[in-house]
Motif scaffolding. Structure first.
Motif, PDB file in Angstrom:
ATOM      1  N   GLY B 172      42.166  71.420  45.949  1.00 25.97           N
ATOM      2  CA  GLY B 172      41.732  70.174  46.582  1.00 25.97           C
ATOM      3  C   GLY B 172      42.733  69.076  46.292  1.00 25.97           C
ATOM      4  O   GLY B 172      43.895  69.346  46.023  1.00 25.97           O
ATOM      5  N   VAL B 173      42.272  67.841  46.339  1.00 28.39           N
ATOM      6  CA  VAL B 173      43.138  66.684  46.099  1.00 28.39           C
ATOM      7  C   VAL B 173      43.503  66.634  44.604  1.00 28.39           C
ATOM      8  O   VAL B 173      42.605  66.639  43.768  1.00 28.39           O
ATOM      9  CB  VAL B 173      42.406  65.389  46.497  1.00 28.39           C
ATOM     10  CG1 VAL B 173      43.290  64.184  46.238  1.00 28.39           C
ATOM     11  CG2 VAL B 173      41.983  65.449  47.958  1.00 28.39           C
ATOM     12  N   PRO B 174      44.797  66.630  44.245  1.00 30.89           N
ATOM     13  CA  PRO B 174      45.156  66.568  42.822  1.00 30.89           C
ATOM     14  C   PRO B 174      44.802  65.208  42.223  1.00 30.89           C
ATOM     15  O   PRO B 174      44.775  64.208  42.939  1.00 30.89           O
ATOM     16  CB  PRO B 174      46.673  66.770  42.819  1.00 30.89           C
ATOM     17  CG  PRO B 174      47.124  66.409  44.181  1.00 30.89           C
ATOM     18  CD  PRO B 174      45.989  66.662  45.110  1.00 30.89           C
ATOM     19  N   LEU B 175      44.531  65.186  40.912  1.00 26.81           N
ATOM     20  CA  LEU B 175      44.205  63.915  40.255  1.00 26.81           C
ATOM     21  C   LEU B 175      45.384  62.965  40.397  1.00 26.81           C
ATOM     22  O   LEU B 175      46.527  63.363  40.207  1.00 26.81           O
ATOM     23  CB  LEU B 175      43.906  64.140  38.772  1.00 26.81           C
ATOM     24  CG  LEU B 175      42.742  65.066  38.453  1.00 26.81           C
ATOM     25  CD1 LEU B 175      42.315  64.888  37.007  1.00 26.81           C
ATOM     26  CD2 LEU B 175      41.565  64.802  39.379  1.00 26.81           C
ATOM     27  N   GLY B 176      45.094  61.703  40.715  1.00 25.75           N
ATOM     28  CA  GLY B 176      46.177  60.739  40.883  1.00 25.75           C
ATOM     29  C   GLY B 176      46.793  60.799  42.269  1.00 25.75           C
ATOM     30  O   GLY B 176      47.622  59.980  42.630  1.00 25.75           O
ATOM     31  N   GLY B 177      46.412  61.814  43.071  1.00 26.38           N
ATOM     32  CA  GLY B 177      46.949  61.928  44.425  1.00 26.38           C
ATOM     33  C   GLY B 177      46.248  60.936  45.337  1.00 26.38           C
ATOM     34  O   GLY B 177      45.069  60.638  45.138  1.00 26.38           O
ATOM     35  N   GLU B 178      46.959  60.399  46.307  1.00 27.35           N
ATOM     36  CA  GLU B 178      46.316  59.479  47.241  1.00 27.35           C
ATOM     37  C   GLU B 178      46.048  60.205  48.548  1.00 27.35           C
ATOM     38  O   GLU B 178      46.947  60.856  49.083  1.00 27.35           O
ATOM     39  CB  GLU B 178      47.200  58.252  47.458  1.00 27.35           C
ATOM     40  CG  GLU B 178      47.368  57.467  46.173  1.00 27.35           C
ATOM     41  CD  GLU B 178      48.093  56.157  46.414  1.00 27.35           C
ATOM     42  OE1 GLU B 178      47.686  55.418  47.317  1.00 27.35           O
ATOM     43  OE2 GLU B 178      49.070  55.885  45.700  1.00 27.35           O
ATOM     44  N   LEU B 179      44.824  60.075  49.033  1.00 27.19           N
ATOM     45  CA  LEU B 179      44.409  60.785  50.245  1.00 27.19           C
ATOM     46  C   LEU B 179      45.414  60.613  51.380  1.00 27.19           C
ATOM     47  O   LEU B 179      45.707  61.558  52.115  1.00 27.19           O
ATOM     48  CB  LEU B 179      43.042  60.264  50.715  1.00 27.19           C
ATOM     49  CG  LEU B 179      41.881  61.221  50.393  1.00 27.19           C
ATOM     50  CD1 LEU B 179      41.785  61.456  48.902  1.00 27.19           C
ATOM     51  CD2 LEU B 179      40.585  60.691  50.952  1.00 27.19           C
ATOM     52  N   GLU B 180      45.934  59.380  51.483  1.00 24.88           N
ATOM     53  CA  GLU B 180      46.890  59.031  52.528  1.00 24.88           C
ATOM     54  C   GLU B 180      48.073  60.013  52.582  1.00 24.88           C
ATOM     55  O   GLU B 180      48.621  60.280  53.641  1.00 24.88           O
ATOM     56  CB  GLU B 180      47.380  57.616  52.193  1.00 24.88           C
ATOM     57  CG  GLU B 180      48.217  56.968  53.234  1.00 24.88           C
ATOM     58  CD  GLU B 180      48.660  55.590  52.751  1.00 24.88           C
ATOM     59  OE1 GLU B 180      48.127  55.090  51.742  1.00 24.88           O
ATOM     60  OE2 GLU B 180      49.558  55.037  53.397  1.00 24.88           O
ATOM     61  N   PHE B 181      48.476  60.517  51.403  1.00 29.30           N
ATOM     62  CA  PHE B 181      49.683  61.328  51.356  1.00 29.30           C
ATOM     63  C   PHE B 181      49.420  62.825  51.181  1.00 29.30           C
ATOM     64  O   PHE B 181      50.336  63.596  50.970  1.00 29.30           O
ATOM     65  CB  PHE B 181      50.594  60.840  50.226  1.00 29.30           C
ATOM     66  CG  PHE B 181      50.972  59.397  50.370  1.00 29.30           C
ATOM     67  CD1 PHE B 181      51.761  59.000  51.441  1.00 29.30           C
ATOM     68  CD2 PHE B 181      50.526  58.448  49.479  1.00 29.30           C
ATOM     69  CE1 PHE B 181      52.102  57.665  51.609  1.00 29.30           C
ATOM     70  CE2 PHE B 181      50.863  57.121  49.632  1.00 29.30           C
ATOM     71  CZ  PHE B 181      51.656  56.722  50.705  1.00 29.30           C
ATOM     72  N   ILE B 182      48.142  63.212  51.236  1.00 27.84           N
ATOM     73  CA  ILE B 182      47.812  64.628  51.048  1.00 27.84           C
ATOM     74  C   ILE B 182      47.833  65.334  52.404  1.00 27.84           C
ATOM     75  O   ILE B 182      47.370  64.778  53.400  1.00 27.84           O
ATOM     76  CB  ILE B 182      46.414  64.767  50.401  1.00 27.84           C
ATOM     77  CG1 ILE B 182      46.327  63.969  49.106  1.00 27.84           C
ATOM     78  CG2 ILE B 182      46.061  66.232  50.183  1.00 27.84           C
ATOM     79  CD1 ILE B 182      47.077  64.524  47.956  1.00 27.84           C
ATOM     80  N   ASP B 183      48.351  66.550  52.450  1.00 27.68           N
ATOM     81  CA  ASP B 183      48.456  67.259  53.735  1.00 27.68           C
ATOM     82  C   ASP B 183      47.080  67.666  54.256  1.00 27.68           C
ATOM     83  O   ASP B 183      46.110  67.787  53.500  1.00 27.68           O
ATOM     84  CB  ASP B 183      49.338  68.487  53.583  1.00 27.68           C
ATOM     85  CG  ASP B 183      48.722  69.518  52.662  1.00 27.68           C
ATOM     86  OD1 ASP B 183      48.350  70.591  53.151  1.00 27.68           O
ATOM     87  OD2 ASP B 183      48.594  69.225  51.451  1.00 27.68           O
ATOM     88  N   GLY B 184      47.016  67.894  55.563  1.00 22.39           N
ATOM     89  CA  GLY B 184      45.755  68.199  56.225  1.00 22.39           C
ATOM     90  C   GLY B 184      45.076  69.446  55.693  1.00 22.39           C
ATOM     91  O   GLY B 184      43.854  69.473  55.532  1.00 22.39           O
ATOM     92  N   GLY B 185      45.859  70.474  55.405  1.00 22.56           N
ATOM     93  CA  GLY B 185      45.292  71.730  54.907  1.00 22.56           C
ATOM     94  C   GLY B 185      44.536  71.524  53.606  1.00 22.56           C
ATOM     95  O   GLY B 185      43.405  72.015  53.439  1.00 22.56           O
TER      96      GLY B 185
END
Lengths: 197, 197
Positions: B172-185
């Motif tokens: 899933g979304v890594p800690l500290g990752g921002e949704l804006e920059f996470i890929d669609g998959g």
């Protein structure tokens, strides 16, 4: 986490410039997993080079021969001597394909604080070459840093004492460079060294 | 331009991942100019590692010992087995400091097109470990790529045949990752695997 020999390999890979702990780990594992023959070839090349490579007697560049191929060449103009800091500079100039004289490699630049004086740069040997009279023109291609400029100045004075023609390579805006992105020091130099057209 | 031994060293350095011609040249010259002892140490470490490092008999990771230190440890929970693709994955999980079971390292992933099947990944050996009954739970931590998922699926089926508890690490979304920059998959996966709070 890794066994002693793998840890030791990772640690040893960090002698390579630009290789941090993460890259060293990746390199070590990739070599062991996929390319042991390449790793052994690298080990052999390192040992051989360290054992045999020394300095060219004539221009001081790195080579395993007594006199390097550029100095030995009879097709190059021995009356023209280009002075550079490092062997990589010779490579860069040769790549440009426009220089057909000989080289002298300082293997450094004057830097009194680091204990690098004229002797460490082989300037006695250079003075001897100036004295024997084979050279007509000296082109100084040290880097445009503080130490590089000081070195250039020192060598220019030496060459003038032997009544040789001395020049410094031009510094200014690189081809393809955009003025917008060039630093102020370079622009100031480019303006001061402008040529009439 | 460079003498044969130096050219050979530059060429040999290109076996290192991420090292192109320019970096190889810089590395070779820097080692020869400034750090020959480091270069010799590296050559020794490469030779020793290539000669002695093999696979751990128990978990297949790279080690020069018959059984690696993690498999030998009596302080780790032998009933919990984490399955990863590569030795570097063991390192990453150990760094997180939250896993205290044992590992099994596939040294790859199922990839029929490259001729990598269950046998190449030591899955017979893994089935044997499932069968002896020491393991209660299997955590599959292969990478979330197409082949990694296929491998995870294959191993999960094997473990279920032995009535073991099987799980897959969360993606899933890594800690500290921002949704804006996470890929669609990844986002699709994070949504599908949402947990009630």
């Amino acid at each position: 986490m890794y066994s002693p020999l793998i840890s030791q390999l990772i640690e040893s890979l960090r002698v390579l410039p630009g290789v941090g702990p993460k890259s060293a780990q990746r390199m070590a594992l990739q070599l062991l997993e996929r390319n042991q023959s390449g790793a052994l070839r690298l080990a052999g090349a390192l040992t051989q080079a360290c054992e045999k490579v020394g300095r060219c007697e004539s221009c001081r560049t790195l080579t395993e021969e007594t006199v390097c191929s550029l100095c030995k060449s009879t097709r190059r103009d021995a009356s023209l001597l280009c002075i550079v800091e490092m062997p990589a500079d010779v490579f860069a100039l040769e790549q440009s394909g426009t220089f057909s004289g000989k080289y002298f490699v300082l293997m450094g630049k004057l830097s009194p604080l680091d204990g690098i004086g004229p002797k460490e740069l082989g300037l006695e040997q250079l003075a001897h070459r100036f004295a024997v009279g084979e050279i007509d023109e000296v082109i100084i291609a040290t880097n445009p840093t503080m130490e590089g400029e000081a070195t250039a100045h020192y060598i220019a004075e030496m060459a003038k004492q032997h009544k040789l023609k001395v020049s410094r390579i031009a510094h200014g805006v690189p081809l393809g460079g955009e003025l917008e992105f060039i630093d102020g020091g370079t622009l100031a130099h480019a303006l001061a060294s402008r040529r009439e057209i």
